[in-house]
Design a protein around this motif. Structure first.
Motif, mmCIF file in Angstrom:
data_model
loop_
_atom_site.group_PDB
_atom_site.id
_atom_site.type_symbol
_atom_site.label_atom_id
_atom_site.label_comp_id
_atom_site.label_asym_id
_atom_site.label_seq_id
_atom_site.Cartn_x
_atom_site.Cartn_y
_atom_site.Cartn_z
ATOM 1 N N LEU A 101 -15.636 -25.371 -38.275
ATOM 2 C CA LEU A 101 -15.562 -23.913 -37.992
ATOM 3 C C LEU A 101 -14.809 -23.064 -38.705
ATOM 4 N N PRO A 102 -14.851 -21.857 -38.750
ATOM 5 C CA PRO A 102 -14.108 -21.000 -39.511
ATOM 6 C C PRO A 102 -12.633 -21.186 -39.311
ATOM 7 N N ILE A 103 -11.956 -21.296 -40.389
ATOM 8 C CA ILE A 103 -10.402 -21.591 -40.512
ATOM 9 C C ILE A 103 -9.905 -21.047 -41.926
ATOM 10 N N TYR A 104 -9.213 -19.882 -41.877
ATOM 11 C CA TYR A 104 -8.885 -19.368 -43.014
ATOM 12 C C TYR A 104 -7.744 -18.341 -42.778
ATOM 13 N N SER A 105 -6.856 -18.249 -43.643
ATOM 14 C CA SER A 105 -5.510 -17.244 -43.179
ATOM 15 C C SER A 105 -5.769 -16.008 -42.496
ATOM 16 N N SER A 106 -6.792 -15.077 -43.154
ATOM 17 C CA SER A 106 -7.139 -13.791 -42.671
ATOM 18 C C SER A 106 -7.532 -13.846 -41.247
ATOM 19 N N LEU A 107 -7.816 -15.064 -40.687
ATOM 20 C CA LEU A 107 -8.591 -15.009 -39.181
ATOM 21 C C LEU A 107 -7.490 -14.998 -38.062
ATOM 22 N N SER A 108 -7.537 -13.978 -37.342
ATOM 23 C CA SER A 108 -6.618 -13.570 -36.319
ATOM 24 C C SER A 108 -6.626 -14.470 -35.131
ATOM 25 N N ASP A 109 -5.720 -14.537 -34.462
ATOM 26 C CA ASP A 109 -5.602 -15.388 -33.361
ATOM 27 C C ASP A 109 -6.580 -14.806 -32.067
ATOM 28 N N LYS A 110 -6.867 -13.414 -32.390
ATOM 29 C CA LYS A 110 -7.921 -13.053 -31.272
ATOM 30 C C LYS A 110 -9.406 -13.536 -31.863
ATOM 31 N N GLU A 111 -9.573 -13.462 -33.225
ATOM 32 C CA GLU A 111 -10.888 -13.991 -33.475
ATOM 33 C C GLU A 111 -11.115 -15.750 -33.095
ATOM 34 N N VAL A 112 -9.972 -16.377 -33.471
ATOM 35 C CA VAL A 112 -9.942 -17.744 -33.322
ATOM 36 C C VAL A 112 -10.452 -17.924 -31.720
ATOM 37 N N LEU A 113 -9.841 -17.251 -30.584
ATOM 38 C CA LEU A 113 -9.897 -17.268 -29.279
ATOM 39 C C LEU A 113 -11.274 -16.892 -29.040
ATOM 40 N N HIS A 114 -11.946 -15.980 -29.724
ATOM 41 C CA HIS A 114 -13.257 -15.621 -29.524
ATOM 42 C C HIS A 114 -14.242 -16.778 -29.993
ATOM 43 N N VAL A 115 -13.964 -17.303 -31.156
ATOM 44 C CA VAL A 115 -14.680 -18.466 -31.437
ATOM 45 C C VAL A 115 -14.721 -19.663 -30.457
ATOM 46 N N CYS A 116 -13.537 -19.871 -29.855
ATOM 47 C CA CYS A 116 -13.411 -20.764 -28.723
ATOM 48 C C CYS A 116 -14.126 -20.475 -27.675
ATOM 49 N N GLU A 117 -14.136 -18.927 -27.303
ATOM 50 C CA GLU A 117 -14.857 -18.708 -25.817
ATOM 51 C C GLU A 117 -16.246 -18.858 -26.099
ATOM 52 N N GLN A 118 -16.852 -18.598 -27.189
ATOM 53 C CA GLN A 118 -18.468 -18.802 -27.408
ATOM 54 C C GLN A 118 -18.812 -20.241 -27.549
ATOM 55 N N ILE A 119 -18.093 -20.982 -28.190
ATOM 56 C CA ILE A 119 -18.156 -22.395 -28.108
ATOM 57 C C ILE A 119 -18.093 -22.931 -26.623
ATOM 58 N N LYS A 120 -17.291 -22.687 -25.891
ATOM 59 C CA LYS A 120 -17.154 -23.158 -24.421
ATOM 60 C C LYS A 120 -18.338 -22.504 -23.466
ATOM 61 N N GLU A 121 -18.650 -21.254 -23.897
ATOM 62 C CA GLU A 121 -19.796 -20.801 -23.450
ATOM 63 C C GLU A 121 -21.258 -21.448 -23.403
ATOM 64 N N ILE A 122 -21.266 -21.825 -24.811
ATOM 65 C CA ILE A 122 -22.601 -22.486 -25.500
ATOM 66 C C ILE A 122 -22.382 -23.953 -24.543
ATOM 67 N N ALA A 123 -21.447 -24.602 -24.608
ATOM 68 C CA ALA A 123 -21.128 -26.057 -24.169
ATOM 69 C C ALA A 123 -21.247 -26.030 -22.722
ATOM 70 N N LYS A 124 -20.959 -25.148 -21.930
ATOM 71 C CA LYS A 124 -21.162 -25.386 -20.458
ATOM 72 C C LYS A 124 -22.557 -25.324 -20.069
ATOM 73 N N ASN A 125 -23.361 -24.596 -20.800
ATOM 74 C CA ASN A 125 -24.723 -24.436 -20.443
ATOM 75 C C ASN A 125 -25.568 -25.702 -20.998
ATOM 76 N N ARG A 126 -24.887 -26.642 -21.417
ATOM 77 C CA ARG A 126 -25.809 -27.766 -21.910
ATOM 78 C C ARG A 126 -25.819 -29.126 -20.848
ATOM 79 N N VAL A 127 -26.837 -29.554 -20.967
ATOM 80 C CA VAL A 127 -27.172 -30.608 -19.893
ATOM 81 C C VAL A 127 -26.440 -31.975 -20.231
#
Length: 377
Positions: free
Chosen positions: A351-377
């Motif tokens: 996953l993206p991880i670098y110093s200029s990544l904001s908390d908001k962007e990190v949380l956005h990545v997490c939200e998208q991962i959880k959204e994809i994961a919950k629709n998996r069988v």
């Protein structure tokens, strides 16, 4: 749609100021400054700068006087440059499977390879520290002493990483290699460093780095002295002043980079802890999270495509070397020859991880991962 690149460098006024000093032609010697600052930062004997990390690896093999038919043990889970620099000498990499939890070389299997080795030309082992988490170095150093082999550490993903609170590069390796920029192509700047406490390895590396030229010296503008000689087959790997200036600025911020990546890793760990189909990294030792590698339990490639469709770019660290066409055909390797590396490869996703990544962007990545994961069988 917001795009989050896999990596983006952080650059501020310090790099610009250092580069301008070089362009003014009056405050040069940035290469010398970088090497001195790196020695202080790592606490190593000597630091020899190069044009990039792969050049540092190749220079390390030259310093060891690697020859045709020599053998170098390495993890099958490494960037292609590790085996590549060995093959440039018509020497042979001996691949070893990995620890399934930290993705580093499996030390039990390393010991088995050493114990069963019949080759007289086994020169050493190239130990890669994956994602910023060092391998089990105490055991590896013990094996190196017992079997009388050289240890070269690939710390290209471990600048500033520590093992038992001591920096990688300051321990017992014969040579350690680093790089400053994780981009493999179109990088803003590029630099590598080879460190060693061995005076002879240092002398040979410095000699070979610039055509194996011996001369009266060089002036501050890089002009060679009036009389010179060539005493070996050298290379052209010396770093220029502009890239050295940029590297100094990045080195000065490296501890801040590490601190920020650890903050991001904490967010990922917390947010993804109970996410279905996703496993977060296992931390066995000090970890600086140069990469943050999760596991997807099914259809990883489709998961990555869905993230990319949402503007989030990911990586693979790494495709095992025995699956790459050159090594597969050269050594008649089978897909299942390294089962743990194969199993991990089928699931890992960086996953993206670098110093200029904001908390908001990190949380956005997490939200998208959880959204994809919950629709998996």
């Amino acid at each position: 749609m917001k795009e989050i690149p896999f990596y983006k460098p952080y650059i501020d006024q310090r790099e610009r100021s250092l580069i301008n000093e070089v362009l003014d032609l009056e405050k040069a010697n940035k290469v010398e400054t970088l090497e001195k600052e790196f020695i202080k930062y790592i606490d190593c004997g000597d630091a020899i700068s190069t044009v990039n990390g792969t050049a540092a690896m190749h220079l390390a093999m030259c310093a060891l006087d690697l020859k045709r038919g020599d053998k170098i043990i390495c993890s099958v889970n490494a960037f292609p440059s590790v085996a590549e620099v060995v093959r440039h000498f018509d020497a042979e990499p001996i691949f070893v499977d990995i620890d399934k939890d930290d993705f580093n070389i499996d030390v039990d299997q390393l010991e088995s390879v050493l114990k069963n080795n019949k080759a007289k030309k086994l020169k050493g082992a190239f130990i890669s520290h994956i994602a910023g988490q060092p391998a089990d170095m105490n055991r590896i150093y013990e094996l190196a002493r017992h079997y009388d082999i050289k240890i070269v550490e690939d710390a290209t993903a471990a600048l500033g990483a520590t093992y038992e609170k001591k920096k990688i590069g300051s321990l017992e390796a014969d040579i350690t290699v680093f790089r400053f920029n994780p981009q493999s192509n179109y990088s803003v700047s590029s630099a590598g460093i080879m460190t060693t406490k061995d005076e002879e390895l240092s002398r040979r590396a410095r000699l070979l780095r610039n055509h194996a030229i011996v001369s009266e010296g060089w002036d501050k503008f890089g002009n060679i002295g009036y009389v010179y000689d060539v005493v070996d087959i050298g290379l052209k790997y010396d770093l220029n002043e502009l890239n050295a200036a940029f590297a100094i600025g990045q080195l000065e911020k490296n501890d801040d980079f590490i601190e920020r990546r650890m903050e991001i890793a904490d967010i990922y760990n917390r947010e993804l802890a109970s996410c279905p189909h996703v496993s977060t990294p296992i931390k066995k030792r000090d970890h600086v999270y140069t990469q943050y590698i999760i596991k997807i339990d099914k259809n990883r490639d489709n998961f990555a495509r869905e993230l990319k469709d949402k503007g989030i770019y990911t990586g693979l660290h790494f495709i095992p070397l025995h699956l790459l066409s050159y090594y597969k055909h050269k050594y008649n390797l089978r897909v299942n020859d390294f089962p743990k590396a194969l199993s991990n490869y089928q699931q890992i996703l960086s996953l993206p991880i670098y110093s200029s990544l904001s908390d908001k962007e990190v949380l956005h990545v997490c939200e998208q991962i959880k959204e994809i994961a919950k629709n998996r069988v």
